[in-house]
Scaffold this motif. Structure first.
Motif, PDB file in Angstrom:
ATOM      1  N   HIS A   1       3.228  16.266  40.711  1.00 19.86           N
ATOM      2  CA  HIS A   1       4.227  15.049  40.819  1.00 19.86           C
ATOM      3  C   HIS A   1       5.783  15.841  40.508  1.00 19.86           C
ATOM      4  O   HIS A   1       6.661  15.654  41.196  1.00 19.86           O
ATOM      5  N   VAL A   2       5.726  16.412  39.104  1.00 15.97           N
ATOM      6  CA  VAL A   2       6.771  17.280  39.006  1.00 15.97           C
ATOM      7  C   VAL A   2       7.304  18.305  39.961  1.00 15.97           C
ATOM      8  O   VAL A   2       8.496  18.419  40.317  1.00 15.97           O
ATOM      9  N   ALA A   3       6.381  19.048  40.431  1.00 14.54           N
ATOM     10  CA  ALA A   3       6.738  20.188  41.375  1.00 14.54           C
ATOM     11  C   ALA A   3       7.358  19.741  42.812  1.00 14.54           C
ATOM     12  O   ALA A   3       8.236  20.071  43.363  1.00 14.54           O
TER      13      ALA A   3
ATOM     14  N   GLY B   1      10.879  20.212  44.421  1.00 15.30           N
ATOM     15  CA  GLY B   1      10.907  21.067  45.523  1.00 15.30           C
ATOM     16  C   GLY B   1      10.170  22.392  45.165  1.00 15.30           C
ATOM     17  O   GLY B   1      10.319  23.223  46.099  1.00 15.30           O
ATOM     18  N   GLN B   2       9.220  22.496  44.323  1.00 16.75           N
ATOM     19  CA  GLN B   2       8.280  23.501  44.177  1.00 16.75           C
ATOM     20  C   GLN B   2       7.169  23.377  44.992  1.00 16.75           C
ATOM     21  O   GLN B   2       6.191  23.341  44.473  1.00 16.75           O
ATOM     22  N   HIS B   3       7.422  23.780  46.428  1.00 16.99           N
ATOM     23  CA  HIS B   3       6.113  23.536  47.179  1.00 16.99           C
ATOM     24  C   HIS B   3       5.149  24.722  47.028  1.00 16.99           C
ATOM     25  O   HIS B   3       3.995  24.404  47.127  1.00 16.99           O
ATOM     26  N   ASP B   4       5.294  25.917  46.401  1.00 16.44           N
ATOM     27  CA  ASP B   4       4.358  26.685  46.060  1.00 16.44           C
ATOM     28  C   ASP B   4       3.579  26.078  44.909  1.00 16.44           C
ATOM     29  O   ASP B   4       2.302  26.232  45.116  1.00 16.44           O
ATOM     30  N   GLU B   5       4.093  25.627  43.802  1.00 17.40           N
ATOM     31  CA  GLU B   5       3.462  25.015  43.049  1.00 17.40           C
ATOM     32  C   GLU B   5       2.479  23.701  43.335  1.00 17.40           C
ATOM     33  O   GLU B   5       1.414  23.490  42.790  1.00 17.40           O
TER      34      GLU B   5
END
Length: 157
Positions: A56-58, A62-66
């Motif tokens: 959810h946080v990622a 916008g932290q697609h890799d996470e």
């Protein structure tokens, strides 16, 4: 009454009965699990809960890799693929109904799809799949673990 009207009425009646039966809560599976299986499932659920929070946080940052990494971890945690003994597998299959196994497989497939959407940096698709995964959690918990999650016992199936 004409034959076609009778057939339509019969089909409608069968559909209503089938729907009514499908909305009944299943018997909780927790009491049927061995101690080991209960521990393994709880461990997996805690890992999924942690990963869902991280996703959810990622996602919203916008932290697609996470997102991809966490979703893949959920996919890979699939209970039936873990290193269970043959007896554990037999115990699991005798403790849980087919619907439980089906929901679990679908959930883990959604996680794989979420990992793919994240790798493609498709935020809207990630959001949709995350919501489907959440719906799947609620469906499973309300049907098969209502003894632990009494607040979900009355959820529409």
């Amino acid at each position: 009454m004409k034959l076609s009207e009778k057939a339509t009425l019969l089909a409608l009646t069968l559909a209503v009965v089938a729907f009514s039966l499908s909305t009944l809560a299943a018997e909780p599976v927790t009491p049927k699990l061995t101690d080991k299986l209960s521990r393994v499932l709880q461990q997996e659920m805690r890992a999924i809960q942690s990963a869902m929070a991280a996703i959810h946080v990622a996602m919203v940052t916008g932290q697609h890799d996470e997102v991809a990494s966490q979703a893949q971890q959920i996919h890979d945690s699939f209970i039936l693929k873990q290193s269970l003994t043959e007896q554990d597998k037999k115990d699991l299959m005798s403790a849980v109904p087919e619907g439980f196994v089906k929901l679990d497989k679908e959930f883990h497939q959604l996680a794989a799809s979420l990992a793919d959407a994240a790798e493609q940096k498709h935020t809207q698709k990630q959001y949709e799949l995350y919501n489907e995964m959440t719906d799947s959690c609620i469906a499973c918990h309300s049907r098969y673990v209502s003894d632990r999650f009494s607040g979900l016992a009355d959820q529409e199936k």
